[in-house]
Design a protein around this motif. Structure first.
Motif, PDB file in Angstrom:
ATOM      1  N   ASP A   1      43.169  52.958  45.108  1.00  0.00           N
ATOM      2  CA  ASP A   1      43.119  52.112  46.303  1.00  0.00           C
ATOM      3  C   ASP A   1      41.686  51.657  46.504  1.00  0.00           C
ATOM      4  O   ASP A   1      40.767  52.476  46.538  1.00  0.00           O
ATOM      5  CB  ASP A   1      43.565  52.899  47.547  1.00  0.00           C
ATOM      6  N   LEU A   2      41.499  50.344  46.621  1.00  0.00           N
ATOM      7  CA  LEU A   2      40.194  49.761  46.904  1.00  0.00           C
ATOM      8  C   LEU A   2      40.285  49.085  48.275  1.00  0.00           C
ATOM      9  O   LEU A   2      41.302  48.452  48.579  1.00  0.00           O
ATOM     10  CB  LEU A   2      39.808  48.744  45.833  1.00  0.00           C
ATOM     11  N   THR A   3      39.260  49.199  49.099  1.00  0.00           N
ATOM     12  CA  THR A   3      39.301  48.660  50.453  1.00  0.00           C
ATOM     13  C   THR A   3      38.176  47.654  50.665  1.00  0.00           C
ATOM     14  O   THR A   3      36.999  47.973  50.453  1.00  0.00           O
ATOM     15  CB  THR A   3      39.185  49.790  51.504  1.00  0.00           C
ATOM     16  N   LEU A   4      38.554  46.438  51.080  1.00  0.00           N
ATOM     17  CA  LEU A   4      37.605  45.384  51.398  1.00  0.00           C
ATOM     18  C   LEU A   4      37.505  45.209  52.903  1.00  0.00           C
ATOM     19  O   LEU A   4      38.501  45.356  53.616  1.00  0.00           O
ATOM     20  CB  LEU A   4      38.068  44.052  50.788  1.00  0.00           C
TER      21      LEU A   4
ATOM     22  N   VAL B   1      38.024  44.791  38.468  1.00  0.00           N
ATOM     23  CA  VAL B   1      37.030  44.448  39.484  1.00  0.00           C
ATOM     24  C   VAL B   1      37.696  43.536  40.507  1.00  0.00           C
ATOM     25  O   VAL B   1      38.379  42.579  40.143  1.00  0.00           O
ATOM     26  CB  VAL B   1      35.814  43.728  38.853  1.00  0.00           C
ATOM     27  N   VAL B   2      37.510  43.853  41.782  1.00  0.00           N
ATOM     28  CA  VAL B   2      38.003  43.013  42.879  1.00  0.00           C
ATOM     29  C   VAL B   2      36.777  42.454  43.590  1.00  0.00           C
ATOM     30  O   VAL B   2      35.889  43.203  43.989  1.00  0.00           O
ATOM     31  CB  VAL B   2      38.869  43.822  43.866  1.00  0.00           C
ATOM     32  N   LYS B   3      36.728  41.117  43.735  1.00  0.00           N
ATOM     33  CA  LYS B   3      35.595  40.459  44.384  1.00  0.00           C
ATOM     34  C   LYS B   3      36.074  39.627  45.566  1.00  0.00           C
ATOM     35  O   LYS B   3      37.114  38.969  45.489  1.00  0.00           O
ATOM     36  CB  LYS B   3      34.882  39.518  43.419  1.00  0.00           C
TER      37      LYS B   3
ATOM     38  N   LEU C   1      41.231  45.426  54.271  1.00  0.00           N
ATOM     39  CA  LEU C   1      42.315  45.104  53.356  1.00  0.00           C
ATOM     40  C   LEU C   1      42.315  46.139  52.247  1.00  0.00           C
ATOM     41  O   LEU C   1      41.332  46.293  51.530  1.00  0.00           O
ATOM     42  CB  LEU C   1      42.136  43.711  52.762  1.00  0.00           C
ATOM     43  N   ARG C   2      43.402  46.876  52.134  1.00  0.00           N
ATOM     44  CA  ARG C   2      43.527  47.873  51.071  1.00  0.00           C
ATOM     45  C   ARG C   2      44.309  47.258  49.918  1.00  0.00           C
ATOM     46  O   ARG C   2      45.414  46.743  50.106  1.00  0.00           O
ATOM     47  CB  ARG C   2      44.242  49.124  51.563  1.00  0.00           C
ATOM     48  N   ILE C   3      43.743  47.331  48.735  1.00  0.00           N
ATOM     49  CA  ILE C   3      44.366  46.794  47.532  1.00  0.00           C
ATOM     50  C   ILE C   3      44.680  47.960  46.616  1.00  0.00           C
ATOM     51  O   ILE C   3      43.805  48.768  46.304  1.00  0.00           O
ATOM     52  CB  ILE C   3      43.430  45.793  46.824  1.00  0.00           C
ATOM     53  N   GLN C   4      45.924  48.071  46.199  1.00  0.00           N
ATOM     54  CA  GLN C   4      46.341  49.118  45.271  1.00  0.00           C
ATOM     55  C   GLN C   4      46.333  48.546  43.856  1.00  0.00           C
ATOM     56  O   GLN C   4      47.095  47.635  43.548  1.00  0.00           O
ATOM     57  CB  GLN C   4      47.729  49.628  45.614  1.00  0.00           C
ATOM     58  N   VAL C   5      45.448  49.069  43.029  1.00  0.00           N
ATOM     59  CA  VAL C   5      45.366  48.654  41.628  1.00  0.00           C
ATOM     60  C   VAL C   5      46.161  49.679  40.830  1.00  0.00           C
ATOM     61  O   VAL C   5      45.749  50.837  40.709  1.00  0.00           O
ATOM     62  CB  VAL C   5      43.899  48.583  41.146  1.00  0.00           C
ATOM     63  N   LYS C   6      47.295  49.282  40.326  1.00  0.00           N
ATOM     64  CA  LYS C   6      48.216  50.212  39.651  1.00  0.00           C
ATOM     65  C   LYS C   6      47.899  50.368  38.171  1.00  0.00           C
ATOM     66  O   LYS C   6      47.595  51.446  37.709  1.00  0.00           O
ATOM     67  CB  LYS C   6      49.661  49.741  39.813  1.00  0.00           C
TER      68      LYS C   6
ATOM     69  N   ILE D   1      40.090  36.122  47.137  1.00  0.00           N
ATOM     70  CA  ILE D   1      39.980  37.440  46.532  1.00  0.00           C
ATOM     71  C   ILE D   1      40.248  37.253  45.047  1.00  0.00           C
ATOM     72  O   ILE D   1      41.251  36.653  44.660  1.00  0.00           O
ATOM     73  CB  ILE D   1      40.994  38.421  47.148  1.00  0.00           C
ATOM     74  N   LYS D   2      39.328  37.751  44.219  1.00  0.00           N
ATOM     75  CA  LYS D   2      39.445  37.584  42.776  1.00  0.00           C
ATOM     76  C   LYS D   2      39.616  38.951  42.127  1.00  0.00           C
ATOM     77  O   LYS D   2      38.918  39.894  42.456  1.00  0.00           O
ATOM     78  CB  LYS D   2      38.198  36.894  42.215  1.00  0.00           C
TER      79      LYS D   2
END
Length: 71
Positions: free
Chosen positions: A55-58, A31-33, A8-13, A67-68
């Motif tokens: 981009d952060l990838t989980l 922080v993404v947990k 899962l790729r999360i884009q933190v803008k 997802i927090k």
């Protein structure tokens, strides 16, 4: 990694009007947990309206884990 279902790729803008956490300025990061995974953006010095554009990838092994996002 056992039972890997996908990524899962999360884009933190950016952050907008974040609370000042220090005495006179703020050095925010996000922080993404999820489960035991914890990913962090880089720190933006002295800015309550930071722009990360990261981009952060989980790794997803249990789709029921929440997802927090913390800034």
């Amino acid at each position: 990694m056992d039972n890997l279902l996908g990524l899962l790729r999360i884009q933190v803008k950016r952050g907008i009007n974040l609370a000042v956490r220090d005495v006179c300025s703020s050095d925010p990061y996000a922080v993404v947990k999820m489960g035991k995974q914890k990913l962090k953006t880089h720190v933006i010095r002295k800015d309550v309206n930071p722009v990360w554009n990261e981009d952060l990838t989980l790794s997803i092994s249990d789709p029921n884990l929440p997802i927090k996002l913390v800034s």
